[in-house]
Design an enzyme around this catalytic site. Structure first.
Site, mmCIF file in Angstrom:
data_model
loop_
_atom_site.group_PDB
_atom_site.id
_atom_site.type_symbol
_atom_site.label_atom_id
_atom_site.label_comp_id
_atom_site.label_asym_id
_atom_site.label_seq_id
_atom_site.Cartn_x
_atom_site.Cartn_y
_atom_site.Cartn_z
ATOM 1 N N GLU A 1 12.187 2.131 11.350
ATOM 2 C CA GLU A 1 13.897 2.287 11.345
ATOM 3 C C GLU A 1 14.593 2.031 12.761
ATOM 4 O OE1 GLU A 1 15.994 4.781 12.073
ATOM 5 O OE2 GLU A 1 14.449 5.938 13.557
ATOM 6 N N LYS B 1 9.797 -1.780 16.893
ATOM 7 C CA LYS B 1 10.524 -0.579 17.035
ATOM 8 C C LYS B 1 10.019 0.154 18.491
ATOM 9 C CE LYS B 1 11.982 3.441 16.577
ATOM 10 N NZ LYS B 1 13.360 3.727 16.041
ATOM 11 N N CYS C 1 14.740 10.044 20.010
ATOM 12 C CA CYS C 1 14.131 8.816 20.037
ATOM 13 C C CYS C 1 13.737 8.373 21.490
ATOM 14 C CB CYS C 1 14.781 7.682 19.336
ATOM 15 S SG CYS C 1 15.062 8.417 17.689
ATOM 16 N N ASP D 1 9.115 18.152 1.304
ATOM 17 C CA ASP D 1 8.997 18.403 2.712
ATOM 18 C C ASP D 1 8.243 19.863 2.569
ATOM 19 O OD1 ASP D 1 11.103 17.761 5.215
ATOM 20 O OD2 ASP D 1 10.169 19.720 5.142
ATOM 21 N N LYS E 1 14.671 24.230 3.760
ATOM 22 C CA LYS E 1 15.237 22.593 3.707
ATOM 23 C C LYS E 1 15.398 22.464 2.451
ATOM 24 C CE LYS E 1 14.194 19.842 7.391
ATOM 25 N NZ LYS E 1 13.426 18.888 8.077
ATOM 26 N N LYS F 1 24.391 13.219 22.067
ATOM 27 C CA LYS F 1 25.721 11.983 21.988
ATOM 28 C C LYS F 1 26.539 12.622 21.272
ATOM 29 C CE LYS F 1 23.780 9.232 18.289
ATOM 30 N NZ LYS F 1 23.854 7.820 18.044
HETATM 31 C C1 UGA Z 1 18.511 5.242 18.958
HETATM 32 C C2 UGA Z 1 18.771 3.838 18.740
HETATM 33 O O1 UGA Z 1 19.925 3.457 19.022
HETATM 34 C C3 UGA Z 1 18.171 3.327 17.140
HETATM 35 O O2 UGA Z 1 18.334 2.006 16.996
HETATM 36 C C4 UGA Z 1 17.127 3.895 16.762
HETATM 37 O O3 UGA Z 1 16.745 3.759 15.372
HETATM 38 C C5 UGA Z 1 16.962 5.393 16.983
HETATM 39 O O4 UGA Z 1 17.179 5.866 18.639
HETATM 40 C C6 UGA Z 1 15.591 5.927 16.672
HETATM 41 O O5 UGA Z 1 14.577 5.598 17.322
HETATM 42 O O6 UGA Z 1 15.396 6.654 15.636
HETATM 43 P P1 UGA Z 1 19.999 7.270 18.649
HETATM 44 O O7 UGA Z 1 18.784 8.193 19.325
HETATM 45 O O8 UGA Z 1 20.393 8.168 17.389
HETATM 46 O O9 UGA Z 1 19.146 5.931 18.222
HETATM 47 O O10 UGA Z 1 20.880 7.128 19.691
HETATM 48 P P2 UGA Z 1 21.870 6.114 20.503
HETATM 49 O O11 UGA Z 1 23.351 6.146 20.032
HETATM 50 O O12 UGA Z 1 21.042 4.948 20.673
HETATM 51 O O13 UGA Z 1 21.880 6.911 21.858
HETATM 52 C C7 UGA Z 1 20.885 7.472 22.839
HETATM 53 C C8 UGA Z 1 21.286 7.929 23.920
HETATM 54 O O14 UGA Z 1 21.717 6.933 24.925
HETATM 55 C C9 UGA Z 1 22.398 8.886 24.155
HETATM 56 O O15 UGA Z 1 22.015 10.025 24.674
HETATM 57 C C10 UGA Z 1 23.649 8.066 24.480
HETATM 58 O O16 UGA Z 1 24.622 9.071 25.197
HETATM 59 C C11 UGA Z 1 22.814 7.126 25.623
HETATM 60 N N1 UGA Z 1 23.584 5.943 25.708
HETATM 61 C C12 UGA Z 1 23.952 4.913 24.548
HETATM 62 C C13 UGA Z 1 24.193 5.735 27.038
HETATM 63 O O17 UGA Z 1 24.152 6.468 27.884
HETATM 64 N N2 UGA Z 1 24.811 4.564 27.232
HETATM 65 C C14 UGA Z 1 24.893 3.605 26.296
HETATM 66 O O18 UGA Z 1 25.679 2.548 26.553
HETATM 67 C C15 UGA Z 1 24.510 3.980 24.887
#
Ligand code: UGA
Length: 431
Positions: free
Chosen positions: A152, A205, A261, A36, A41, A321
């Site tokens: 990923e 992706k 993401c 990195d 870090k 989240k």
């Molecule tokens: C997301 C994807 O779920 C992963 O599969 C992917 O690898 C990742 O992005 C990435 O591209 O690196 P992440 O951003 O960690 O993962 O979080 P999520 O759990 O997917 O939640 C994303 C957002 O959607 C949060 O703000 C959460 O509160 C919201 N959310 C999720 C909802 O409002 N309702 C739902 O039913 C699910």
């Protein structure tokens, strides 16, 4: 893993993705060097600490410490490496396209690493990036080095488990040997490896994240309609999700999706289409619905309070989240900025948020407990569904608030119970 050749892997970028990938590969027996450019870090990692919060990661790091090295030095990273994993971030550029400058910096730094067998891009990149990387490698005399896209799909907060037990591992490679090499590297993973061409892997992706975001925006629009028609979106989402063709996941209504993401990747996919002269109408609407969702919450508060000028509003939860310290593209930042612009006073609580200079409003307004954040407030908004919020003595809190207006942006609490305590309780799509 018995029978699996143990590879030497250089991981470029020790962020959320790079760390989880590298540490999990070490768990499978591979030797991993992280490189990195951030000295702080690397210092933290060398001292045995993990600079991010990700459940299970720290324990796994300790377990595999013999196989893990951290360095700022490029030569040390590449020394004896067989596979170079590119895990740097690709933030949005001014045009909305993904900014690939960090990816190019890594790819260019590989010049001279003729001993590599493969370069793998895990960072989320526009479709076609692999072809350009291939050209750079060829021009650098690395035509014999394979190339693969290995996107990923792990989510923050469950990333280690997602890596070990994935629905699928996608490997896009242009030649059989590289596809096999990267597939074998994942031996130990409890899920199928799906092989395809590089461009398709890059698209999987972006399409996956866009479809997940679409499901959330869809249920959020239905929630708005539920509010207008007297239906209960929680009942609707539950029964809709029981149809196995639709699935129950990502149908949780709320204040909108955020994170490092979805916002970035959906915009990058939209711009990728725009660059080809095609307008992705559905995805554009998905993004717009998400933007509106946060503004609707502010409007609802305004309706209740009459004006936001001088109103004290408590934001309960700041991260995008629960289960993470990540503030990237968190709905709370939009809410706070809008509230301040309307003349409100913002206070907040979060058990874990890693707030930065980018969120100056948190520096003076952060409270140690939800109770203290709502004390004397005119309104409270649940922004993140932290389980701690279920434990609050809301009867006491209702009494301590100046005006007990409560916007439950994650449908965390019981509407009848909250109203019985005297709250003007508003939630998303519930009567
Ligand atoms: C997301 C994807 O779920 C992963 O599969 C992917 O690898 C990742 O992005 C990435 O591209 O690196 P992440 O951003 O960690 O993962 O979080 P999520 O759990 O997917 O939640 C994303 C957002 O959607 C949060 O703000 C959460 O509160 C919201 N959310 C999720 C909802 O409002 N309702 C739902 O039913 C699910």
């Amino acid at each position: 893993m018995v029978g699996t050749p143990q590879r030497r892997v250089a991981v470029f970028g020790a962020g959320y993705i790079g760390l989880v990938t590298g540490v999990c590969l070490a768990e499978f027996g591979h030797r991993v060097v992280f490189r990195d450019i951030d000295p702080e870090k690397i210092r933290i990692l060398r001292s045995g600490e993990v600079p991010i919060y990700e459940p299970g990661l720290s324990e796994m790091m300790v377990r595999n410490k013999e196989r893990l090295t951290f360095t700022l030095d490029l030569r040390e990273a590449l020394d004896g490496a067989e596979i170079a994993y590119v895990c740097v971030d690709t933030p949005p550029s001014a045009s909305g396209d993904a900014d690939l400058s960090r990816v190019w910096a890594v790819v260019k730094s590989l010049e001279g690493a003729a001993h590599l067998r493969a370069v793998v891009v895990k960072s989320t990149v526009p479709v076609g990036t692999g072809t350009r990387v291939r050209a750079v490698l060829d021009a650098a005399g690395l035509a014999h080095v394979g190339y693969a896209s290995n996107p990923e799909f792990t989510a923050e907060g469950t990333a280690v488990n997602d890596f070990l037990h994935p629905d699928r591992v996608v490997v896009g490679a242009s030649d059989e040997a590289t596809a096999r090499l990267i597939s074998d590297l994942h031996e130990g993973v409890d899920g199928p490896v799906v092989m395809m061409d590089v461009r398709s892997a890059e698209m999987v992706k972006l399409a996956s994240n866009a479809l997940l975001a679409t499901k959330i925006s869809f249920i959020n629009e239905i929630a708005t309609l539920c509010e207008k028609t007297g239906a209960d979106v929680e009942e609707v989402a539950h029964a809709v999700g029981l149809d196995h063709r639709l699935g129950r996941h990502f149908l949780r209504p709320g204040i909108g999706w955020g994170g490092s993401c979805f916002p970035k990747d959906s915009e990058a996919l939209r711009q990728l289409a725009n660059n080809t002269g095609y307008h992705l109408q559905l995805l554009s609407a998905v993004i717009e619905v998400n933007n509106l969702q946060k503004r609707r919450a502010i409007q609802r508060l305004k309706d209740e309070l009459g004006t936001l000028v001088g109103a004290r509003v408590a934001l309960l939860g700041l991260t995008f989240k629960p289960g993470t310290d990540d503030m990237r593209e968190a709905p709370s930042t939009v809410l706070a900025t809008r509230l301040l612009a309307e003349g409100a006073e913002v206070r907040c609580w979060d058990p874990m948020a890693r707030t930065a200079e980018a969120e100056p409003w948190t520096s003076t307004s952060r409270h140690a407990t939800p109770e203290s954040a709502v004390d004397g407030a005119d309104a409270a908004i649940v922004v993140t569904e932290w389980p701690q919020l279920k434990e609050v003595d809301w009867a006491q809190a209702a009494w301590a608030m100046r005006r007990p207006v409560f916007y439950d942006g994650r449908n965390l609490l019981d509407p009848a119970g909250m109203r019985a305590l005297g709250f003007t309780y508003i939630s998303v799509g519930r009567p």
